[in-house]
Scaffold this motif. Structure first.
Motif: not given
Length: 377
Positions: A25-26, A51, A371, A373
């Motif tokens: 989920t991103q 990433e 963020y 992932t």
């Protein structure tokens, strides 16, 4: 005109909503904005997806030594230096994902410096607009079907959905989407390498009844013979995506006749020039090309739009993902009308950078970091 310096700015940009795929989920996009500055004061922009921006900034600034001091127009010579000096060639996919941001920025600066859109450098346009898919978003059958109907209503001829998540019934999703869009629009699915060869054959055969246009990279990228077996065993077209980064990998896919379509773009190929070169190789083998998108901003979208407009063997329903981001880095961002975008005539890639928006995204990265992932446990 020479390259005077290269700058790298880490960015963190939230998504409009959570993005679900077989890899997790991103919630946001991690990017590095590269700016190429000439000795005449012209600035061009490109970006690398990643990433961890720290790794890409470090690699990118080291790679920039192959660019600084060179004539801006000598892009192929600068790329050759990257691949023949040092150890960059030992990690080709990471190198390509990183160097692509610098290469894209060089073309942008060159177009701005001579006052022409960058498609001129790749043979010129063969089309004035490019067609893009409608990318279905949601985490339930009902959400996906509703979004499918909405995007079809906006004029998208091609709808695209991610499959291969263990917690979701792929067939139920595909059936609901087909019902929502009717029988005539094209439906493409992408498991993102989630299935074994045997699973891919069994699942694709089960989904054929819903009129799929193609299945993108159903099996692990490194198993090209396996992908070829899947293609021979099903009645649906197969698209190669993660199986193709380098030109050597492309040739392997073509040699095994493993795909009907190659999904490729500047990030994967290592720049706009390699992307255009690989499209020509695919054309020589009678294989179509579909532009691949990542979590990226309009900078990458517009740069790839310029090159996509020059590719004769380009499909409809090319990939577009910048709309998934909650913030824009350019002024007057591009719009899709009936699923299509016109190729800008402005110099370079055709955008004006919004440095205030860049500053906000950079400050967020400095404050919060990248963020993740990964699914939270």
């Amino acid at each position: 005109m020479k390259v005077a310096r290269v700058e790298a700015t880490p960015l963190a940009i939230p998504l409009e909503q959570e993005f679900h795929w077989s890899g997790g989920t991103q919630r946001g996009a991690n990017l590095v904005l590269f700016s190429v500055h000439t000795d005449d004061g012209v600035v061009g922009y490109g970006e690398s997806i990643c990433e961890d921006p720290v790794a890409v900034v470090s690699y990118g600034l080291l790679m920039s030594k192959h660019f600084v001091g060179h004539e801006l127009s000598h892009v192929e010579a600068m790329l050759r230096d990257v691949w023949t000096q040092g150890r960059w060639r030992f990690w080709p996919q990471f190198t390509q994902l990183t160097v692509s941001g610098i290469e894209v920025a060089c073309w942008d600066a060159l177009g701005r410096s001579v006052g022409v859109p960058t498609n001129v450098f790749f043979g010129g346009r063969v089309r004035d607009e490019v067609d893009y898919f409608g990318f279905l978003q949601g985490d339930s059958v009902e959400q996906l079907a509703a979004h499918a109907g909405e995007l079809a209503g906006r004029g998208h001829e091609v709808l695209y959905v991610k499959l291969g998540r263990a917690a979701r019934d792929d067939e139920e999703c595909v059936a609901a989407i087909r019902d929502a869009i009717g029988p005539d629009r094209l439906l493409r699915v992408d498991p993102n390498e989630a299935w074994s060869v045997g699973e891919a054959v069994e699942r694709i055969r089960r989904l054929e009844q819903y009129g799929l246009d193609w299945v993108e990279q159903p099996t692990p990228a490194g198993d090209v013979p396996g992908l070829a077996h899947v293609r021979r065993s099903v009645g649906v077209k197969i698209a190669a995506d993660q199986a193709v980064f380098t030109t050597r990998q492309l040739l392997e896919v073509l040699r095994h006749e493993a795909a009907d379509v190659v999904v490729q773009g500047s990030h994967d190929a290592g720049g706009l020039l390699p992307f255009r070169q690989q499209a020509t190789i695919a054309a020589a083998h009678g294989v179509a090309v579909n532009r691949h998108a990542f979590m990226e901003t309009e900078i990458s979208f517009l740069a790839n739009l310029q090159v996509a407009s020059t590719i004769p063997n380009l499909t409809i329903g090319n990939q577009v993902m910048h709309q998934l981001l909650a913030e824009r880095l350019v002024r007057d961002p591009p719009e899709l009308v009936d699923g299509r975008a016109r190729v800008p005539d402005a110099p370079g890639h055709g955008f004006e950078i919004d440095l205030d928006a860049v500053a906000v995204a950079h400050e967020r990265w400095q404050r919060d970091g990248p963020y993740s992932t990964l699914e939270e446990r």
